[in-house]
Design an enzyme around this catalytic site. Structure first.
Site, PDB file in Angstrom:
ATOM      1  N   CYS A   7      -1.621   6.142  -6.296  1.00  0.00           N
ATOM      2  CA  CYS A   7      -1.190   5.689  -5.284  1.00  0.00           C
ATOM      3  C   CYS A   7      -0.155   4.649  -5.408  1.00  0.00           C
ATOM      4  CB  CYS A   7      -2.383   5.500  -4.287  1.00  0.00           C
ATOM      5  SG  CYS A   7      -3.374   3.911  -4.911  1.00  0.00           S
ATOM      6  N   ARG A  13      -6.947   4.236  -2.364  1.00  0.00           N
ATOM      7  CA  ARG A  13      -6.879   5.713  -2.686  1.00  0.00           C
ATOM      8  C   ARG A  13      -7.097   6.124  -4.034  1.00  0.00           C
ATOM      9  NH1 ARG A  13      -1.553   6.663   0.654  1.00  0.00           N
ATOM     10  NH2 ARG A  13      -1.237   4.939  -0.535  1.00  0.00           N
ATOM     11  N   ASP A 117      -2.570   5.842   3.804  1.00  0.00           N
ATOM     12  CA  ASP A 117      -3.229   4.861   3.428  1.00  0.00           C
ATOM     13  C   ASP A 117      -4.220   3.996   4.454  1.00  0.00           C
ATOM     14  OD1 ASP A 117      -3.511   2.269   2.099  1.00  0.00           O
ATOM     15  OD2 ASP A 117      -1.221   1.995   1.836  1.00  0.00           O
TER      16      ASP A 117
HETATM   17  P1  4NP Z   1      -3.481   2.254  -1.962  1.00  0.00           P
HETATM   18  O1  4NP Z   1      -3.364   1.201  -0.691  1.00  0.00           O
HETATM   19  O2  4NP Z   1      -2.035   2.596  -2.281  1.00  0.00           O
HETATM   20  O3  4NP Z   1      -4.254   3.265  -1.310  1.00  0.00           O
HETATM   21  O4  4NP Z   1      -4.223   1.537  -3.212  1.00  0.00           O
HETATM   22  C1  4NP Z   1      -2.539  -0.077  -0.894  1.00  0.00           C
HETATM   23  C2  4NP Z   1      -3.080  -1.173  -1.241  1.00  0.00           C
HETATM   24  C3  4NP Z   1      -2.446  -2.209  -1.351  1.00  0.00           C
HETATM   25  C4  4NP Z   1      -1.240  -2.465  -0.867  1.00  0.00           C
HETATM   26  C5  4NP Z   1      -0.728  -1.322  -0.298  1.00  0.00           C
HETATM   27  C6  4NP Z   1      -1.272  -0.324  -0.230  1.00  0.00           C
HETATM   28  N1  4NP Z   1      -0.407  -3.587  -0.823  1.00  0.00           N
HETATM   29  O5  4NP Z   1       0.673  -3.419  -0.185  1.00  0.00           O
HETATM   30  O6  4NP Z   1      -0.865  -4.731  -1.162  1.00  0.00           O
END
Ligand code: 4NP
Length: 146
Positions: A7, A13, A117
């Protein structure tokens, strides 16, 4: 079979996907190794988001010892299947593919649907768990006899 879950941040995720898929594969007696990685480097070295840790623990899956890392091109060599959560993950990973063999390993976990997300909405972690779990079960059905 070795599967990499990908992800954006590798804290919400894909850690859930790693934990859920490993849990389900172990339960089925499958000799599968699951890992996860992110396309963005903000959280490298950190554990998963505490909301993901809690959503998983609520369902009996422990993801607390995972450590965030970046996707690397050598992952195309190490893994049989690279499962991404949404279309921007798909584009980011396909942009790093060196050839058709690399490209053919990359799929969205839910086929033509995305795992949204949950990062900006505390209420979306439990639904994300359920979506990812359903996707993992489908992948197991598809690949367990291969
Ligand atoms: P992930 O969610 O892609 O599901 O791990 C996110 C976690 C952090 C960030 C973006 C999406 N961020 O911009 O820090």
């Amino acid at each position: 079979m070795k599967i990499l879950m990908v992800c954006l941040g590798n804290i919400c995720r894909s850690p859930l996907a790693e934990g859920i898929m490993q849990h389900l594969a172990d339960k089925e007696g499958l000799d599968w190794e699951i890992d996860s990685a992110g396309t963005g480097n903000w959280h490298v070295g950190s554990p998963p988001d505490r909301r993901s840790i809690r959503a998983a623990a609520d369902e009996g899956v422990d993801i607390s010892r995972q450590v965030c890392r970046l996707f690397r091109v050598s992952d195309f060599d190490e893994f049989d299947l690279i499962l991404v959560m949404d279309k921007s993950n798909l584009n980011d990973i396909l942009a790093k593919a060196r050839n058709n063999q690399d490209r053919n390993k990359v799929k969205m976990l839910l086929g033509d649907k995305i795992v949204p997300d949950p990062y900006y909405d505390d209420m979306q972690f439990a639904p994300a768990f359920k979506l990812i779990e359903a996707g993992c079960k489908e992948i197991i059905r598809e690949y367990k006899s291969k």
